[in-house]
Structures are given as C-alpha cells and as structure tokens.
Design a protein around this motif. Structure first.
Motif, PDB file in Angstrom:
ATOM      1  N   MET A   1       0.293   6.436  27.335  1.00  0.00           N
ATOM      2  CA  MET A   1      -0.396   7.495  26.548  1.00  0.00           C
ATOM      3  C   MET A   1      -0.086   6.994  24.970  1.00  0.00           C
ATOM      4  N   LYS A   2      -1.151   7.470  24.227  1.00  0.00           N
ATOM      5  CA  LYS A   2      -0.890   7.307  22.890  1.00  0.00           C
ATOM      6  C   LYS A   2      -0.623   8.475  22.351  1.00  0.00           C
ATOM      7  N   LEU A   3       0.382   8.519  21.186  1.00  0.00           N
ATOM      8  CA  LEU A   3       0.953   9.979  20.426  1.00  0.00           C
ATOM      9  C   LEU A   3       0.359   9.407  19.219  1.00  0.00           C
ATOM     10  N   HIS A   4      -0.333  10.460  18.680  1.00  0.00           N
ATOM     11  CA  HIS A   4      -0.756  10.244  17.236  1.00  0.00           C
ATOM     12  C   HIS A   4      -0.525  11.528  16.139  1.00  0.00           C
ATOM     13  N   ILE A   5       0.412  11.125  15.183  1.00  0.00           N
ATOM     14  CA  ILE A   5       0.696  12.234  14.180  1.00  0.00           C
ATOM     15  C   ILE A   5      -0.516  12.109  13.188  1.00  0.00           C
ATOM     16  N   ILE A   6      -1.145  13.365  12.949  1.00  0.00           N
ATOM     17  CA  ILE A   6      -2.161  13.455  11.928  1.00  0.00           C
ATOM     18  C   ILE A   6      -1.568  14.443  10.785  1.00  0.00           C
ATOM     19  N   ALA A   7      -1.647  14.050   9.577  1.00  0.00           N
ATOM     20  CA  ALA A   7      -0.974  14.922   8.640  1.00  0.00           C
ATOM     21  C   ALA A   7      -1.777  15.065   7.429  1.00  0.00           C
ATOM     22  N   ARG A   8      -1.795  16.303   6.906  1.00  0.00           N
ATOM     23  CA  ARG A   8      -2.337  16.295   5.514  1.00  0.00           C
ATOM     24  C   ARG A   8      -1.440  16.013   4.381  1.00  0.00           C
ATOM     25  N   GLY A   9      -1.903  15.257   3.503  1.00  0.00           N
ATOM     26  CA  GLY A   9      -1.214  14.820   2.617  1.00  0.00           C
ATOM     27  C   GLY A   9      -0.511  13.579   2.672  1.00  0.00           C
ATOM     28  N   ARG A  10      -0.105  13.139   1.540  1.00  0.00           N
ATOM     29  CA  ARG A  10       0.870  11.725   1.475  1.00  0.00           C
ATOM     30  C   ARG A  10       1.998  11.777   1.325  1.00  0.00           C
ATOM     31  N   ILE A  11       2.826  10.891   2.256  1.00  0.00           N
ATOM     32  CA  ILE A  11       4.060  10.991   2.352  1.00  0.00           C
ATOM     33  C   ILE A  11       4.812  10.138   1.305  1.00  0.00           C
ATOM     34  N   GLY A  12       3.953   8.855   0.876  1.00  0.00           N
ATOM     35  CA  GLY A  12       4.437   8.013  -0.151  1.00  0.00           C
ATOM     36  C   GLY A  12       5.882   7.360   0.319  1.00  0.00           C
ATOM     37  N   GLN A  13       6.495   6.653  -0.615  1.00  0.00           N
ATOM     38  CA  GLN A  13       7.954   6.185  -0.268  1.00  0.00           C
ATOM     39  C   GLN A  13       8.791   7.259  -0.382  1.00  0.00           C
ATOM     40  N   SER A  14       9.455   7.361   0.576  1.00  0.00           N
ATOM     41  CA  SER A  14      10.678   8.422   0.528  1.00  0.00           C
ATOM     42  C   SER A  14      11.681   8.092   1.610  1.00  0.00           C
ATOM     43  N   PRO A  15      12.537   8.908   1.496  1.00  0.00           N
ATOM     44  CA  PRO A  15      13.606   8.812   2.778  1.00  0.00           C
ATOM     45  C   PRO A  15      13.006   9.587   4.079  1.00  0.00           C
ATOM     46  N   GLU A  16      12.136  10.336   3.996  1.00  0.00           N
ATOM     47  CA  GLU A  16      11.327  10.877   4.867  1.00  0.00           C
ATOM     48  C   GLU A  16      10.454  10.129   5.627  1.00  0.00           C
ATOM     49  N   ALA A  17       9.802   9.162   4.816  1.00  0.00           N
ATOM     50  CA  ALA A  17       8.835   8.262   5.244  1.00  0.00           C
ATOM     51  C   ALA A  17       9.597   7.050   6.107  1.00  0.00           C
ATOM     52  N   ASP A  18      10.813   6.777   5.364  1.00  0.00           N
ATOM     53  CA  ASP A  18      11.822   5.788   6.147  1.00  0.00           C
ATOM     54  C   ASP A  18      11.939   6.252   7.466  1.00  0.00           C
ATOM     55  N   LEU A  19      12.497   7.479   7.547  1.00  0.00           N
ATOM     56  CA  LEU A  19      12.867   8.160   9.119  1.00  0.00           C
ATOM     57  C   LEU A  19      11.475   7.991   9.966  1.00  0.00           C
ATOM     58  N   VAL A  20      10.205   8.380   9.567  1.00  0.00           N
ATOM     59  CA  VAL A  20       9.078   8.535  10.336  1.00  0.00           C
ATOM     60  C   VAL A  20       8.735   6.840  10.734  1.00  0.00           C
ATOM     61  N   GLN A  21       9.195   5.804   9.989  1.00  0.00           N
ATOM     62  CA  GLN A  21       8.679   4.489  10.219  1.00  0.00           C
ATOM     63  C   GLN A  21       9.656   4.169  11.149  1.00  0.00           C
ATOM     64  N   ARG A  22      11.170   4.352  11.156  1.00  0.00           N
ATOM     65  CA  ARG A  22      12.229   3.940  11.931  1.00  0.00           C
ATOM     66  C   ARG A  22      11.702   4.386  13.436  1.00  0.00           C
ATOM     67  N   TYR A  23      11.310   5.501  13.778  1.00  0.00           N
ATOM     68  CA  TYR A  23      10.838   6.169  14.945  1.00  0.00           C
ATOM     69  C   TYR A  23       9.683   5.391  15.414  1.00  0.00           C
ATOM     70  N   ALA A  24       8.703   5.269  14.492  1.00  0.00           N
ATOM     71  CA  ALA A  24       7.323   4.453  14.772  1.00  0.00           C
ATOM     72  C   ALA A  24       7.760   3.010  15.402  1.00  0.00           C
ATOM     73  N   VAL A  25       8.460   2.635  14.853  1.00  0.00           N
ATOM     74  CA  VAL A  25       9.087   1.251  15.194  1.00  0.00           C
ATOM     75  C   VAL A  25       9.692   1.084  16.511  1.00  0.00           C
ATOM     76  N   ARG A  26      10.594   2.294  16.848  1.00  0.00           N
ATOM     77  CA  ARG A  26      11.214   2.382  17.983  1.00  0.00           C
ATOM     78  C   ARG A  26      10.281   2.619  19.123  1.00  0.00           C
ATOM     79  N   LEU A  27       9.105   3.512  19.028  1.00  0.00           N
ATOM     80  CA  LEU A  27       8.173   3.713  19.889  1.00  0.00           C
ATOM     81  C   LEU A  27       7.194   2.506  20.066  1.00  0.00           C
ATOM     82  N   LYS A  28       7.367   1.495  19.602  1.00  0.00           N
ATOM     83  CA  LYS A  28       6.849  -0.093  20.151  1.00  0.00           C
ATOM     84  C   LYS A  28       5.333   0.419  20.327  1.00  0.00           C
ATOM     85  N   GLY A  29       4.542   0.867  19.239  1.00  0.00           N
ATOM     86  CA  GLY A  29       3.085   1.080  19.318  1.00  0.00           C
ATOM     87  C   GLY A  29       2.521   2.226  20.144  1.00  0.00           C
TER      88      GLY A  29
END
Length: 137
Positions: A1-29
């Motif tokens: 099952m695919k999980l899809h976060i759809i968010a308004r606005g841009r997160i840009g380069q930030s510590p929060e974006a790094d955290l989101v990316q960390r968990y996205a990588v752990r979720l392996k696609g």
C-alpha cells in the motif's frame, strides 16, 4: 500500500525537510510526498483512503494508527493520502470527504513540523505492522 503526503506550500531546505526525507528513505519507496500551492485544488482522487490532518481530528495512539492502516490495507486500499493544509487549515468540504480527520493533540503545530511528525508516525505504523522493533510501546 502506497502512503502519500500531499502538503500545501514548499518546505524547502530545512531541518524539517531533512527529517521528512530521513523517514521517506527508511520507508523504501512506500511513501510519496507532493507539494501543491496554497490555493491549488487538491488533486482528484479516484480510489483509496484520504486522511485530513486537522486540529479537530482524532488523536490516535501509534498502535491505533497502525491498526487502522493495516485494516485499510487488508480491505484492499492501494493508497492512503494524507492532506496537510495551509495556515488556515481545510475547508468544510475537504474535511467532509475525509475517511479520517487526524490530529496531533490539541496544540497547533507549524505545517513544516507536521510533515516531519507525520512521516515519523507513518514509519512507526509500518514498523509495527512489519513486526520491526522500532516501536517499543
């Protein structure tokens, strides 16, 4: 099952974006992340489940969120979309079409931080479903 976060606005380069990316990588696609403008219509959905992040939403324990996702998966849902609104939240129509209104407690959280918190909770939920020891609850 695919999980899809759809968010308004841009997160840009930030510590929060790094955290989101960390968990996205752990979720392996298994996690997709899309950003739309604050005024754009939500993408049209034809199937699956929709979760709207809302301050009036249910405050679910991690194990309860995992159980719900597992139930939806077992019922044949191929995708679960998580909608994160802009600063003014969601309109009544968006909330009314949701399969679940989900909140992270009674506090109001910055939208960038909500993305990171949601990504972590999705990783935790799938870890619970997969029998991985990440969740020690």
């Amino acid at each position: 099952m695919k999980l899809h976060i759809i968010a308004r606005g841009r997160i840009g380069q930030s510590p929060e974006a790094d955290l989101v990316q960390r968990y996205a990588v752990r979720l392996k696609g298994r996690l997709a992340i899309s950003e739309i403008s604050d005024t754009a219509a939500w993408p049209a959905f034809t199937a699956g489940r929709t979760v709207v992040l809302d301050e009036r939403g249910q405050d679910l324990a991690s194990a309860d969120l995992a159980a719900l996702l597992g139930r939806w998966r077992d019922d044949g849902a191929r995708e679960v979309r998580f909608l994160i609104g802009a600063a003014d939240g969601h309109d009544a129509a968006t909330r009314g079409q949701a399969d679940l209104l989900l909140g992270f407690g009674r506090a109001t959280w910055p939208h960038m931080l909500v993305r990171a918190m949601l990504a972590e909770q999705l990783y935790r939920a799938l870890s619970i479903l997969d029998g991985h020891p990440y969740h020690r609850g």
